[in-house]
Design a protein around this motif. Sequence first.
Motif, PDB file in Angstrom:
ATOM      1  N   LYS A  98       0.840  -1.206   0.000  1.00 43.18           N
ATOM      2  CA  LYS A  98       0.000   0.000   0.000  1.00 43.18           C
ATOM      3  C   LYS A  98       0.876   1.257   0.000  1.00 43.18           C
ATOM      4  O   LYS A  98       0.623   2.207  -0.744  1.00 43.18           O
ATOM      5  CB  LYS A  98      -0.921  -0.018   1.214  1.00 43.18           C
ATOM      6  N   ARG A  99       1.910   1.255   0.832  1.00 46.17           N
ATOM      7  CA  ARG A  99       2.820   2.410   0.912  1.00 46.17           C
ATOM      8  C   ARG A  99       3.513   2.632  -0.426  1.00 46.17           C
ATOM      9  O   ARG A  99       3.653   3.764  -0.880  1.00 46.17           O
ATOM     10  CB  ARG A  99       3.854   2.164   2.021  1.00 46.17           C
ATOM     11  N   ARG A 100       3.903   1.571  -1.088  1.00 51.57           N
ATOM     12  CA  ARG A 100       4.567   1.688  -2.395  1.00 51.57           C
ATOM     13  C   ARG A 100       3.638   2.351  -3.405  1.00 51.57           C
ATOM     14  O   ARG A 100       4.048   3.230  -4.175  1.00 51.57           O
ATOM     15  CB  ARG A 100       5.022   0.310  -2.880  1.00 51.57           C
ATOM     16  N   MET A 101       2.384   1.966  -3.402  1.00 50.19           N
ATOM     17  CA  MET A 101       1.425   2.561  -4.333  1.00 50.19           C
ATOM     18  C   MET A 101       1.129   4.010  -3.967  1.00 50.19           C
ATOM     19  O   MET A 101       1.033   4.875  -4.833  1.00 50.19           O
ATOM     20  CB  MET A 101       0.134   1.732  -4.372  1.00 50.19           C
ATOM     21  N   MET A 102       1.022   4.276  -2.690  1.00 46.84           N
ATOM     22  CA  MET A 102       0.686   5.615  -2.211  1.00 46.84           C
ATOM     23  C   MET A 102       1.785   6.633  -2.540  1.00 46.84           C
ATOM     24  O   MET A 102       1.485   7.774  -2.872  1.00 46.84           O
ATOM     25  CB  MET A 102       0.487   5.546  -0.692  1.00 46.84           C
ATOM     26  N   TYR A 103       3.024   6.216  -2.437  1.00 47.86           N
ATOM     27  CA  TYR A 103       4.147   7.135  -2.630  1.00 47.86           C
ATOM     28  C   TYR A 103       4.902   6.865  -3.929  1.00 47.86           C
ATOM     29  O   TYR A 103       6.062   7.251  -4.059  1.00 47.86           O
ATOM     30  CB  TYR A 103       5.104   7.074  -1.433  1.00 47.86           C
ATOM     31  N   HIS A 104       4.252   6.252  -4.895  1.00 50.12           N
ATOM     32  CA  HIS A 104       4.884   5.960  -6.181  1.00 50.12           C
ATOM     33  C   HIS A 104       5.521   7.233  -6.764  1.00 50.12           C
ATOM     34  O   HIS A 104       4.872   8.260  -6.902  1.00 50.12           O
ATOM     35  CB  HIS A 104       3.863   5.388  -7.166  1.00 50.12           C
ATOM     36  N   GLY A 105       6.812   7.149  -7.060  1.00 49.17           N
ATOM     37  CA  GLY A 105       7.508   8.262  -7.707  1.00 49.17           C
ATOM     38  C   GLY A 105       7.882   9.408  -6.789  1.00 49.17           C
ATOM     39  O   GLY A 105       8.341  10.448  -7.253  1.00 49.17           O
ATOM     40  N   LYS A 106       7.678   9.238  -5.473  1.00 51.25           N
ATOM     41  CA  LYS A 106       8.052  10.317  -4.553  1.00 51.25           C
ATOM     42  C   LYS A 106       8.584   9.727  -3.248  1.00 51.25           C
ATOM     43  O   LYS A 106       8.441   8.537  -2.981  1.00 51.25           O
ATOM     44  CB  LYS A 106       6.881  11.250  -4.300  1.00 51.25           C
ATOM     45  N   SER A 107       9.184  10.596  -2.445  1.00 52.33           N
ATOM     46  CA  SER A 107       9.707  10.187  -1.143  1.00 52.33           C
ATOM     47  C   SER A 107       8.603  10.300  -0.108  1.00 52.33           C
ATOM     48  O   SER A 107       7.848  11.262  -0.097  1.00 52.33           O
ATOM     49  CB  SER A 107      10.872  11.077  -0.723  1.00 52.33           C
ATOM     50  N   ARG A 108       8.514   9.322   0.775  1.00 53.30           N
ATOM     51  CA  ARG A 108       7.505   9.389   1.839  1.00 53.30           C
ATOM     52  C   ARG A 108       7.991  10.335   2.931  1.00 53.30           C
ATOM     53  O   ARG A 108       9.175  10.662   3.006  1.00 53.30           O
ATOM     54  CB  ARG A 108       7.173   7.995   2.357  1.00 53.30           C
ATOM     55  N   PRO A 109       7.091  10.768   3.818  1.00 53.92           N
ATOM     56  CA  PRO A 109       7.438  11.793   4.817  1.00 53.92           C
ATOM     57  C   PRO A 109       8.562  11.408   5.774  1.00 53.92           C
ATOM     58  O   PRO A 109       9.283  12.272   6.248  1.00 53.92           O
ATOM     59  CB  PRO A 109       6.134  11.997   5.602  1.00 53.92           C
ATOM     60  N   ASP A 110       8.719  10.128   6.064  1.00 52.59           N
ATOM     61  CA  ASP A 110       9.732   9.694   7.020  1.00 52.59           C
ATOM     62  C   ASP A 110      11.025   9.253   6.340  1.00 52.59           C
ATOM     63  O   ASP A 110      11.867   8.614   6.949  1.00 52.59           O
ATOM     64  CB  ASP A 110       9.188   8.544   7.872  1.00 52.59           C
ATOM     65  N   MET A 111      11.182   9.627   5.077  1.00 56.59           N
ATOM     66  CA  MET A 111      12.354   9.220   4.306  1.00 56.59           C
ATOM     67  C   MET A 111      13.053  10.454   3.756  1.00 56.59           C
ATOM     68  O   MET A 111      12.426  11.490   3.540  1.00 56.59           O
ATOM     69  CB  MET A 111      11.928   8.287   3.154  1.00 56.59           C
ATOM     70  N   THR A 112      14.325  10.327   3.533  1.00 60.32           N
ATOM     71  CA  THR A 112      15.115  11.410   2.967  1.00 60.32           C
ATOM     72  C   THR A 112      14.567  11.813   1.605  1.00 60.32           C
ATOM     73  O   THR A 112      14.227  10.954   0.784  1.00 60.32           O
ATOM     74  CB  THR A 112      16.582  10.947   2.805  1.00 60.32           C
ATOM     75  N   GLU A 113      14.475  13.118   1.378  1.00 61.56           N
ATOM     76  CA  GLU A 113      14.072  13.616   0.057  1.00 61.56           C
ATOM     77  C   GLU A 113      15.071  13.082  -0.961  1.00 61.56           C
ATOM     78  O   GLU A 113      16.273  13.078  -0.727  1.00 61.56           O
ATOM     79  CB  GLU A 113      14.054  15.144   0.066  1.00 61.56           C
ATOM     80  N   GLY A 114      14.560  12.600  -2.077  1.00 63.60           N
ATOM     81  CA  GLY A 114      15.432  12.028  -3.095  1.00 63.60           C
ATOM     82  C   GLY A 114      15.526  10.509  -3.006  1.00 63.60           C
ATOM     83  O   GLY A 114      16.206   9.870  -3.804  1.00 63.60           O
ATOM     84  N   CYS A 115      14.844   9.933  -2.034  1.00 62.96           N
ATOM     85  CA  CYS A 115      14.740   8.467  -1.929  1.00 62.96           C
ATOM     86  C   CYS A 115      13.301   8.103  -2.284  1.00 62.96           C
ATOM     87  O   CYS A 115      12.438   7.968  -1.417  1.00 62.96           O
ATOM     88  CB  CYS A 115      15.081   7.993  -0.526  1.00 62.96           C
ATOM     89  N   LYS A 116      13.076   7.997  -3.583  1.00 63.80           N
ATOM     90  CA  LYS A 116      11.728   7.675  -4.040  1.00 63.80           C
ATOM     91  C   LYS A 116      11.354   6.275  -3.583  1.00 63.80           C
ATOM     92  O   LYS A 116      12.186   5.365  -3.580  1.00 63.80           O
ATOM     93  CB  LYS A 116      11.652   7.785  -5.565  1.00 63.80           C
ATOM     94  N   GLU A 117      10.091   6.139  -3.194  1.00 66.48           N
ATOM     95  CA  GLU A 117       9.604   4.865  -2.675  1.00 66.48           C
ATOM     96  C   GLU A 117       9.851   3.758  -3.697  1.00 66.48           C
ATOM     97  O   GLU A 117       9.592   3.914  -4.892  1.00 66.48           O
ATOM     98  CB  GLU A 117       8.113   4.966  -2.351  1.00 66.48           C
TER      99      GLU A 117
END
Length: 169
Positions: A98-117
């Motif tokens: 679910k998280r992979r689909m939700m954040y497809h192509g972007k970084s999730r809030p608890d992850m470093t910017e530039g680390c796309k899901e």
Amino acid sequence: MKKILVIGSGGAGKSTFSRQLGKKLTLPVFHLDTLFWKPGWVQSDKSAFRTEIEELMEEDRWIMDGNFGGTLDSRLQQGDTVIFLHYSRWVCLRRTIKRRMMYHGKSRPDMTEGCKEKLDLDFLKWIYFYNDRHASQVIEKLRSSQIENIVILKSPAAAEKWLRSFSSL
């Protein structure tokens, strides 16, 4: 509860749980994934990562979410509470997908910017076998630690109920 570790399998929801608990207890939350991963999924230097964690642990109050076994012993020495989200593999796998689909192509809030899901077979295997290969070792480590307040939550419903117990704060 002033120095809290939140651990558990990938996909258990450690970061979300930590944010919710941090809000209820007005504690700063440090996501170890954010500290470890640099943009583009580049790993931090392990020595620098350990040093950063050691410095954060000097603070009077915190929540740290993440496993990172190489630093668990030192975190257990500094913490006063451990919350182990010990969910079934199916819950964790479902949440990961679910998280992979939700954040497809972007970084999730608890992850470093530039680390796309992302999602790969090795991570799915790690989640699938976590309870078989790692959970009992983690529980044994917790039992042999000096931490008096160990909370093992076996389901998302149990975690929600436990968090609700802080509503009067």
